[in-house]
Design an enzyme around this catalytic site. Structure first.
Site, PDB file in Angstrom:
ATOM      1  N   ASP A  26       0.813  -1.223   0.000  1.00 26.89           N
ATOM      2  CA  ASP A  26       0.000   0.000   0.000  1.00 26.89           C
ATOM      3  C   ASP A  26       0.844   1.270   0.000  1.00 26.89           C
ATOM      4  O   ASP A  26       0.407   2.310   0.477  1.00 26.89           O
ATOM      5  CB  ASP A  26      -0.953   0.052   1.220  1.00 26.89           C
ATOM      6  CG  ASP A  26      -1.729  -1.228   1.408  1.00 26.89           C
ATOM      7  OD1 ASP A  26      -2.254  -1.733   0.410  1.00 26.89           O
ATOM      8  OD2 ASP A  26      -1.805  -1.729   2.551  1.00 26.89           O
ATOM      9  N   GLN A  63       1.954  -5.776  -3.193  1.00 22.16           N
ATOM     10  CA  GLN A  63       2.336  -5.905  -1.772  1.00 22.16           C
ATOM     11  C   GLN A  63       3.727  -5.287  -1.531  1.00 22.16           C
ATOM     12  O   GLN A  63       4.116  -4.411  -2.281  1.00 22.16           O
ATOM     13  CB  GLN A  63       2.274  -7.361  -1.308  1.00 22.16           C
ATOM     14  CG  GLN A  63       0.856  -7.923  -1.247  1.00 22.16           C
ATOM     15  CD  GLN A  63       0.436  -8.687  -2.472  1.00 22.16           C
ATOM     16  OE1 GLN A  63       1.226  -9.289  -3.152  1.00 22.16           O
ATOM     17  NE2 GLN A  63      -0.855  -8.676  -2.772  1.00 22.16           N
ATOM     18  N   LYS A 108       2.305   2.203  -4.957  1.00 20.83           N
ATOM     19  CA  LYS A 108       2.964   1.691  -6.173  1.00 20.83           C
ATOM     20  C   LYS A 108       2.124   1.992  -7.409  1.00 20.83           C
ATOM     21  O   LYS A 108       2.663   2.302  -8.466  1.00 20.83           O
ATOM     22  CB  LYS A 108       3.168   0.167  -6.073  1.00 20.83           C
ATOM     23  CG  LYS A 108       4.120  -0.246  -4.981  1.00 20.83           C
ATOM     24  CD  LYS A 108       4.179  -1.758  -4.844  1.00 20.83           C
ATOM     25  CE  LYS A 108       2.868  -2.345  -4.367  1.00 20.83           C
ATOM     26  NZ  LYS A 108       2.466  -1.960  -3.009  1.00 20.83           N
ATOM     27  N   GLY A 154      -4.371  -4.232  -4.478  1.00 26.53           N
ATOM     28  CA  GLY A 154      -5.320  -3.178  -4.842  1.00 26.53           C
ATOM     29  C   GLY A 154      -4.555  -1.896  -5.071  1.00 26.53           C
ATOM     30  O   GLY A 154      -4.037  -1.312  -4.138  1.00 26.53           O
ATOM     31  N   HIS A 155      -4.404  -1.505  -6.333  1.00 27.47           N
ATOM     32  CA  HIS A 155      -3.682  -0.273  -6.634  1.00 27.47           C
ATOM     33  C   HIS A 155      -4.686   0.814  -6.969  1.00 27.47           C
ATOM     34  O   HIS A 155      -5.524   0.634  -7.835  1.00 27.47           O
ATOM     35  CB  HIS A 155      -2.750  -0.467  -7.826  1.00 27.47           C
ATOM     36  CG  HIS A 155      -1.710  -1.518  -7.593  1.00 27.47           C
ATOM     37  ND1 HIS A 155      -0.826  -1.451  -6.556  1.00 27.47           N
ATOM     38  CD2 HIS A 155      -1.422  -2.646  -8.256  1.00 27.47           C
ATOM     39  CE1 HIS A 155      -0.028  -2.501  -6.607  1.00 27.47           C
ATOM     40  NE2 HIS A 155      -0.388  -3.250  -7.614  1.00 27.47           N
TER      41      HIS A 155
HETATM   42  P1  GDP Z   1      -0.458   0.432  -3.766  1.00 26.16           P
HETATM   43  O1  GDP Z   1      -1.114  -0.880  -3.565  1.00 26.16           O
HETATM   44  O2  GDP Z   1       0.972   0.437  -3.321  1.00 26.16           O
HETATM   45  O3  GDP Z   1      -0.640   0.983  -5.142  1.00 26.16           O
HETATM   46  O4  GDP Z   1      -1.142   1.464  -2.776  1.00 26.16           O
HETATM   47  P2  GDP Z   1      -2.713   1.782  -2.628  1.00 26.16           P
HETATM   48  O5  GDP Z   1      -3.272   2.171  -3.922  1.00 26.16           O
HETATM   49  O6  GDP Z   1      -3.368   0.732  -1.852  1.00 26.16           O
HETATM   50  O7  GDP Z   1      -2.635   3.011  -1.614  1.00 26.16           O
HETATM   51  C1  GDP Z   1      -2.077   4.184  -1.934  1.00 26.16           C
HETATM   52  C2  GDP Z   1      -3.128   5.267  -1.693  1.00 26.16           C
HETATM   53  O8  GDP Z   1      -2.456   6.470  -1.482  1.00 26.16           O
HETATM   54  C3  GDP Z   1      -4.045   5.514  -2.879  1.00 26.16           C
HETATM   55  O9  GDP Z   1      -5.307   5.886  -2.409  1.00 26.16           O
HETATM   56  C4  GDP Z   1      -3.383   6.652  -3.602  1.00 26.16           C
HETATM   57  O10 GDP Z   1      -4.289   7.454  -4.343  1.00 26.16           O
HETATM   58  C5  GDP Z   1      -2.818   7.423  -2.464  1.00 26.16           C
HETATM   59  N1  GDP Z   1      -1.585   8.141  -2.759  1.00 26.16           N
HETATM   60  C6  GDP Z   1      -0.527   7.740  -3.523  1.00 26.16           C
HETATM   61  N2  GDP Z   1       0.437   8.674  -3.494  1.00 26.16           N
HETATM   62  C7  GDP Z   1      -0.005   9.678  -2.697  1.00 26.16           C
HETATM   63  C8  GDP Z   1       0.560  10.904  -2.238  1.00 26.16           C
HETATM   64  O11 GDP Z   1       1.687  11.268  -2.562  1.00 26.16           O
HETATM   65  N3  GDP Z   1      -0.202  11.654  -1.381  1.00 26.16           N
HETATM   66  C9  GDP Z   1      -1.441  11.294  -0.984  1.00 26.16           C
HETATM   67  N4  GDP Z   1      -2.108  12.078  -0.148  1.00 26.16           N
HETATM   68  N5  GDP Z   1      -1.998  10.135  -1.382  1.00 26.16           N
HETATM   69  C10 GDP Z   1      -1.293   9.340  -2.216  1.00 26.16           C
END
Ligand code: GDP
Length: 426
Positions: A18, A225, A21, A45-46
């Site tokens: 999370d 992950q 990515k 879940g991205h």
């Molecule tokens: P992933 O599985 O690593 O892609 O991560 P997730 O999508 O589960 O969680 C990342 C969350 O953080 C998402 O809701 C993104 O929109 C949000 N996000 C990503 N980068 C940033 C950032 O720089 N600032 C903020 N406030 N939110 C972010």
């Protein structure tokens, strides 16, 4: 990231997943010709905010939103039903994928009986899985009894095998004291219904990646992950069932490790974890709640609130080592904008002795005490900043300290959910 000598880049999570990515891959995919998922399944879940709307992707590489050719590698376990639901939802929002999506003929299928087994086991083992059948699908893969995408070419053979697997699964469900049962007829019907849609996408995906690299194209390998959830290197047994680290990228995409030119580790400017297991820098409840609110820290797959705490340099240093990271992308810096002081964990102590790396056993990790350094906050908004030099001095000092502690250079800083809210470090 991409350049004359850098054609193949891996993006991995360097904490507990999370990390953002999806957003980083979305930004890099603008310059990628091919984006490949190499492990995990519908448990990932991205969340990607293109500026025109928010998309949550579970199985389809997020490069699809940038128009890149997308490949689901052999290392992924594919839930065909939710895969097509996701694809149809993208198509309904105008995302085009014709001729741009391939699935490895060697990827294993996650079927309804896997999900029942996952839920039945979770009742006993409480790992904190998403219940999407990922673990049981990998168990079948390594037990050499899995059903792969390419097996659907011989539908009669695949049906016979799935019926045998359903019967075995039902015995196991009985043993586990779980009331629900899998239905063999429904499984056969599912394969008959989905094979005609899946087979046209099925290819030798490793060859697709190999040939793209041979043509000099830019290839992005997208991990799901994070390092601390890797089945070998993570906080076992509270881990996922695949190798999330960069070595897994070669295996799961079907290329050799020498093809990889760079590995970018995505880290939040703080730390979160979903599910059970140790989290040495977990903040006290009121502060954790504040970070959760500011960062919107709720799971993209399950909606579960994430546990929140401070940046843990021991974790990231470890991730740098086990992934061979060549750069870091620090996300969610903006979430820390309001704090006057920001603790950063520099090392651990265990029974009074200093540790500067992760112990192997969960029991020890559960008992370590985080040693903090207090860094001054910047208390100014950063979400409109696009150049490193325009960040408040304290924010730059914070990033400098993170890269020194992690022993890896920061290449990107993300300051918001949108595609354009990114700073490339010169
Ligand atoms: P992933 O599985 O690593 O892609 O991560 P997730 O999508 O589960 O969680 C990342 C969350 O953080 C998402 O809701 C993104 O929109 C949000 N996000 C990503 N980068 C940033 C950032 O720089 N600032 C903020 N406030 N939110 C972010």
């Amino acid at each position: 990231m991409f350049g004359p000598k850098t054609h193949c880049v891996v993006v991995v999570g360097a904490q507990w997943g999370d990390e953002g990515k999806g957003k980083v891959v979305d930004v890099l995919a603008e310059r990628a010709d091919l984006v490949v998922r190499y492990q995990g399944g519908a448990n990932a879940g991205h969340t990607v905010d293109t500026g025109a709307g928010e998309f949550v992707l579970h199985q389809i590489p997020s490069g699809i939103l940038q128009g890149a050719v997308c490949v689901v590698g052999n290392g992924v376990v594919l839930d065909p039903e939710t895969f097509f639901t996701e694809l149809d939802a993208l198509a309904a929002r105008g995302v085009k994928y014709d001729g741009k999506l391939y699935v490895s003929d060697r990827a294993h299928l996650t079927l309804p009986f896997h999900k029942l087994l996952d839920r039945a086991r979770e009742k006993h083992e409480r790992i904190g899985t998403t219940g999407r059948g990922i673990g049981p699908t990998y168990e079948d893969k390594y037990g050499r009894r899995g059903i792969r995408v390419g097996d659907l070419k011989n539908l009669a053979g695949a049906s016979t095998r799935v019926c045998a697997r359903v019967a075995e699964a039902n015995q196991m469900l009985e043993l586990l004291g779980y009331a629900e049962r899998a239905d063999a007829t429904e499984h056969v019907a599912l394969l008959e219904r989905l094979a005609p849609r899946l087979l046209p996408l099925a290819v030798d995906a490793g060859r697709v990646v190999y040939e793209a690299l041979a043509r000099g194209e830019a290839v992005l390998l997208e991990g799901a992950q994070g390092a601390l959830l890797d089945v070998d290197h993570g906080t076992y047994p509270y881990v996922t069932s695949s190798n999330t680290t960069a070595g897994g990228a070669a295996v799961g995409a079907g290329i050799g490790p020498t093809a990889i030119d760079a590995v970018l580790g995505v880290v939040k400017a703080y730390t979160t974890r979903v599910g059970n297991g140790p989290l040495p820098t977990e903040a006290e409840p009121a502060i954790a709640e504040e970070i959760r609110r500011l960062g919107g820290e709720f799971g993209a797959t399950t909606g579960r609130p994430r546990r929140c705490g401070w940046f843990d340099a021991v974790v990231v240093r470890y991730a740098v080592r086990v992934n061979g990271l060549t750069g870091l992308a620090v996300t969610k810096l903006d979430v820390l904008d309001t704090f006057a002081q920001i603790p950063v964990c520099v090392s651990y102590t265990l029974d009074g002795e200093e540790l500067d790396t992760m112990p192997a056993d969960g029991e020890s990790i559960g008992r370590v005490r985080a040693v903090y350094e207090q860094l001054p906050g910047w208390q100014k908004p950063t979400s409109a900043v696009r150049r490193l030099a325009d960040l408040p001095a304290a924010a730059r000092a914070y990033l400098d300290r993170l890269q020194d502690l992690a022993r890896c250079p920061v290449r990107y800083v993300s300051v918001g959910t949108r595609r354009d809210q990114i700073i490339e470090v010169p």
